[in-house]
Scaffold this active site. Structure first.
Site, PDB file in Angstrom:
ATOM      1  N   TYR A  72       0.568  -1.111  -0.520  1.00 53.22           N
ATOM      2  CA  TYR A  72       0.629  -0.276  -0.168  1.00 53.22           C
ATOM      3  C   TYR A  72       0.816   0.933  -0.038  1.00 53.22           C
ATOM      4  O   TYR A  72       0.381   2.184  -0.729  1.00 53.22           O
ATOM      5  CB  TYR A  72      -0.721  -0.064   1.042  1.00 53.22           C
ATOM      6  CG  TYR A  72      -1.727   1.016   0.787  1.00 53.22           C
ATOM      7  CD1 TYR A  72      -3.532   1.119   0.803  1.00 53.22           C
ATOM      8  CD2 TYR A  72      -1.684   2.526   1.804  1.00 53.22           C
ATOM      9  CE1 TYR A  72      -3.964   1.607   0.818  1.00 53.22           C
ATOM     10  CE2 TYR A  72      -2.664   3.333   1.310  1.00 53.22           C
ATOM     11  CZ  TYR A  72      -3.946   2.954   0.745  1.00 53.22           C
ATOM     12  OH  TYR A  72      -4.903   4.155   0.741  1.00 53.22           O
ATOM     13  N   PHE A 124      -6.552  19.776 -25.161  1.00 55.97           N
ATOM     14  CA  PHE A 124      -7.966  18.773 -24.526  1.00 55.97           C
ATOM     15  C   PHE A 124      -8.793  18.424 -24.686  1.00 55.97           C
ATOM     16  O   PHE A 124      -9.445  19.233 -23.342  1.00 55.97           O
ATOM     17  CB  PHE A 124      -6.156  17.199 -24.230  1.00 55.97           C
ATOM     18  CG  PHE A 124      -7.429  16.113 -25.104  1.00 55.97           C
ATOM     19  CD1 PHE A 124      -7.908  15.051 -26.251  1.00 55.97           C
ATOM     20  CD2 PHE A 124      -8.075  15.301 -23.827  1.00 55.97           C
ATOM     21  CE1 PHE A 124      -8.111  14.397 -26.539  1.00 55.97           C
ATOM     22  CE2 PHE A 124      -8.697  13.471 -24.228  1.00 55.97           C
ATOM     23  CZ  PHE A 124      -8.642  13.805 -25.524  1.00 55.97           C
ATOM     24  N   ASP A 125     -10.556  17.295 -24.760  1.00 57.45           N
ATOM     25  CA  ASP A 125     -10.979  17.512 -24.249  1.00 57.45           C
ATOM     26  C   ASP A 125     -11.083  17.661 -22.533  1.00 57.45           C
ATOM     27  O   ASP A 125     -11.822  18.269 -22.643  1.00 57.45           O
ATOM     28  CB  ASP A 125     -12.588  17.035 -25.308  1.00 57.45           C
ATOM     29  CG  ASP A 125     -12.294  15.436 -24.897  1.00 57.45           C
ATOM     30  OD1 ASP A 125     -10.675  15.060 -24.797  1.00 57.45           O
ATOM     31  OD2 ASP A 125     -12.607  14.190 -24.742  1.00 57.45           O
ATOM     32  N   ASP A 214       0.434  18.932 -21.127  1.00 58.85           N
ATOM     33  CA  ASP A 214       0.177  17.715 -21.341  1.00 58.85           C
ATOM     34  C   ASP A 214       0.601  17.273 -21.328  1.00 58.85           C
ATOM     35  O   ASP A 214       0.695  17.858 -23.289  1.00 58.85           O
ATOM     36  CB  ASP A 214      -1.604  18.608 -21.311  1.00 58.85           C
ATOM     37  CG  ASP A 214      -2.466  17.854 -22.265  1.00 58.85           C
ATOM     38  OD1 ASP A 214      -2.016  15.892 -21.929  1.00 58.85           O
ATOM     39  OD2 ASP A 214      -3.697  17.449 -22.072  1.00 58.85           O
ATOM     40  N   ALA A 216       0.949  13.838 -22.707  1.00 61.14           N
ATOM     41  CA  ALA A 216       0.220  12.502 -22.926  1.00 61.14           C
ATOM     42  C   ALA A 216       1.255  11.993 -24.415  1.00 61.14           C
ATOM     43  O   ALA A 216       1.623  10.674 -24.093  1.00 61.14           O
ATOM     44  CB  ALA A 216      -0.981  13.097 -23.537  1.00 61.14           C
ATOM     45  N   LYS A 257      -0.506   6.861 -23.246  1.00 59.87           N
ATOM     46  CA  LYS A 257       0.619   7.861 -24.372  1.00 59.87           C
ATOM     47  C   LYS A 257       1.106   6.712 -25.280  1.00 59.87           C
ATOM     48  O   LYS A 257       1.990   5.319 -25.274  1.00 59.87           O
ATOM     49  CB  LYS A 257      -0.143   8.514 -25.100  1.00 59.87           C
ATOM     50  CG  LYS A 257      -1.647   8.195 -25.422  1.00 59.87           C
ATOM     51  CD  LYS A 257      -2.586   9.155 -23.799  1.00 59.87           C
ATOM     52  CE  LYS A 257      -3.535   9.940 -24.197  1.00 59.87           C
ATOM     53  NZ  LYS A 257      -4.909  10.168 -23.095  1.00 59.87           N
ATOM     54  N   HIS A 449     -19.705  14.066 -26.693  1.00 62.24           N
ATOM     55  CA  HIS A 449     -18.985  13.197 -27.692  1.00 62.24           C
ATOM     56  C   HIS A 449     -19.162  11.594 -27.089  1.00 62.24           C
ATOM     57  O   HIS A 449     -19.414  10.913 -28.180  1.00 62.24           O
ATOM     58  CB  HIS A 449     -17.712  13.487 -28.898  1.00 62.24           C
ATOM     59  CG  HIS A 449     -16.953  13.405 -28.528  1.00 62.24           C
ATOM     60  ND1 HIS A 449     -16.388  14.168 -26.489  1.00 62.24           N
ATOM     61  CD2 HIS A 449     -15.579  12.462 -28.315  1.00 62.24           C
ATOM     62  CE1 HIS A 449     -15.358  13.813 -26.363  1.00 62.24           C
ATOM     63  NE2 HIS A 449     -14.980  12.564 -26.607  1.00 62.24           N
TER      64      HIS A 449
END
Ligand code: F0G
Length: 458
Positions: A72, A124-125, A214, A216, A257, A449
């Site tokens: 843990y 990004f969304d 960001d 990714a 990604k 979407h």
């Protein structure tokens, strides 16, 4: 004879793919309300919905999974992951999260408040979602050339420095940070140059603002810097990554990604104050500091995946496959966001289905047609994904309307890519006969979407 290029790996495990008939697909699509997210995976032949969490792990990653430490607190797996991240990015503080949007949620919980403005390059969304759900505003400062899909330019993902400067000058009091997405997914997987990252950092510093990446697809971004930017061709991908992250105060990462794992993410920073604030939120939302929503084995796989995917050969194999699809589309005259992006080809839907009005969502219609043609699942990155303006509630038709064909890492061969290209050519050849699109029957308030229900018009 010149020896041709081939993949930097060979295949050790396979999974069958399933074909279907057009009649079956028509029925399935109807049941899915013409939204490909609602299809069952077994109804799909070649799945280019996303490159996120869909990659094939290497034998080294699977071996590392067996050594996962599931403690843990204080698991060795966490420290392996953290050390790799620190080596690659230079960031000392690492907070695991279960995926990229969770990293956004945790970090934005401490950095953002109602009414704030967050400038960046085509958020990004989920990033936009985490900003707008806090009643703050995502301000798009992407370079205008990103909107011209037919223009060849090396760094169409860049931030427009003049737009950013204007935004910082006018609204600096309500801007908590600037966000740069590398690569720029929404604009077509287009890279951001090192020069642009440097300029964003300098400008933000001038206004005393922090910069978040960001990240990714940061490794793919580094590949493009090496291949396209002066002064980087002799640098290793890892050297380029280290320099890129010098221009950020923190990163959010969807490890699904460029770390080639099926699930995982993290926040990394050198700012102790941000880490200390974020770790409280991390515990509430994600889990204890040394696992944050991930298994020990997944953290081990992430460490190995990051290490592998910041090697030139891995990236070269991947990006050459995306370019291979682009070459096929060039042969057939199908318009896409040029040049080919890092993780996907983005077909320009309004330039393809010229008879479908924007109110009828051309990119969604193209997605539908491609699925019906050969069971290939792409994804609309267009007017549906753009959601409505939070204030006027009008559809946002000012951006691009694209069909994204995202290529999972190490999953399909170029024979599959040939199938995709041929199916798209067939749709392209009968484009004049597609005169109607779809209408919305039901939609969610945010990120519609994923769940939108549609009906064909006519
Ligand atoms: N940022 C970027 C640039 C992304 O592309 C994504 C996800 C995220 C953040 C969120 O990460 O999915 O791990 O929560 N993009 C996927 C895609 C879903 O299909 O492009 P996540």
């Amino acid at each position: 004879m010149e020896i041709p290029f081939a993949e930097s790996y060979k295949i050790k495990m396979v999974e069958p793919v399933r074909k279907s008939t057009r009649e079956q697909r028509e029925q399935w699509l109807k049941e899915a309300h013409y939204n490909v997210f609602q299809l069952k995976a077994e109804q799909v032949y070649i799945d280019l919905l996303t490159d996120s969490g869909t990659g094939a792990m290497s034998d080294r990653q699977w071996a590392a999974m067996m050594l996962g430490d599931e403690s843990y607190a204080g698991a060795t797996s966490f420290y392996k992951m953290k050390d790799t991240i620190t080596q690659i990015t230079g960031f000392e503080y690492v907070l695991p999260t279960h995926q990229g949007r969770a990293a956004e949620n945790v970090l934005f919980s401490v950095l953002l408040k109602e009414g704030d403005r967050v400038p960046g390059n085509s958020h990004f969304d989920t990033t936009k979602g985490h900003i707008e759900s806090r009643r703050a505003f995502a301000i798009d400062c992407t370079v205008d050339i990103a909107k011209d899909t037919q223009l060849e330019a090396p760094f169409k993902g860049n931030v427009d420095i003049a737009k950013l400067e204007k935004e910082l000058a006018e609204n600096h009091a309500i801007i908590p940070f600037v966000i740069v997405t590398v690569t720029n997914n929404t604009a077509g997987g287009q890279p951001v140059s090192m020069r642009n990252l440097r300029e964003v950092a300098a400008l933000s510093k001038k206004f005393n603002k922090k910069v978040v990446f960001d990240s990714a697809r940061f490794a793919e971004n580094a590949y493009f810097i090496k291949m396209r930017e002066e002064g980087y061709k002799d640098k290793s991908i890892k050297e380029i990554c280290r320099e890129m992250f010098q221009y950020a105060d923190a990163m959010t990462m969807s490890a699904k990604k460029d770390a080639i794992v099926n699930m995982g993410g993290f926040i990394a920073t050198n700012r102790q104050d941000w880490y200390d604030a974020a770790k409280v939120k991390g515990i509430v939302y994600e889990g204890y500091l040394t696992y944050g929503g991930m298994n020990g084995r997944d953290m081990n796989a992430l460490a190995v995946g990051l290490e592998e995917n910041t090697e030139f050969e891995t990236l070269e194999t991947r990006i050459k496959q995306v370019e291979y699809l682009a070459q096929k589309l060039d042969e057939y005259g199908i318009p896409y966001q040029r040049p080919a992006g890092g993780h996907a080809i983005f077909v320009d839907a309004p330039k393809t289905l010229t008879h479908v009005p924007k109110e009828e969502f051309p990119a969604q219609m193209l997605t539908i047609e491609l699925y019906l043609e050969a069971g290939i699942r792409g994804c609309e990155i267009g007017y549906l994904l753009a959601d409505r303006d939070p204030i006027t509630r009008e559809n946002r038709f000012d951006g691009l309307d694209l069909l994204r064909l995202a290529i999972p890492r190490r999953v399909y061969t170029n024979n599959h890519i040939d199938v995709v290209a041929a199916a798209l050519k067939n749709v392209f050849d009968r484009r004049e006969s597609v005169t109607h699109g779809v209408k919305i029957v039901w939609e969610a308030e945010l990120m519609r979407h994923f769940t939108v229900e549609l009906e064909p018009i006519g």
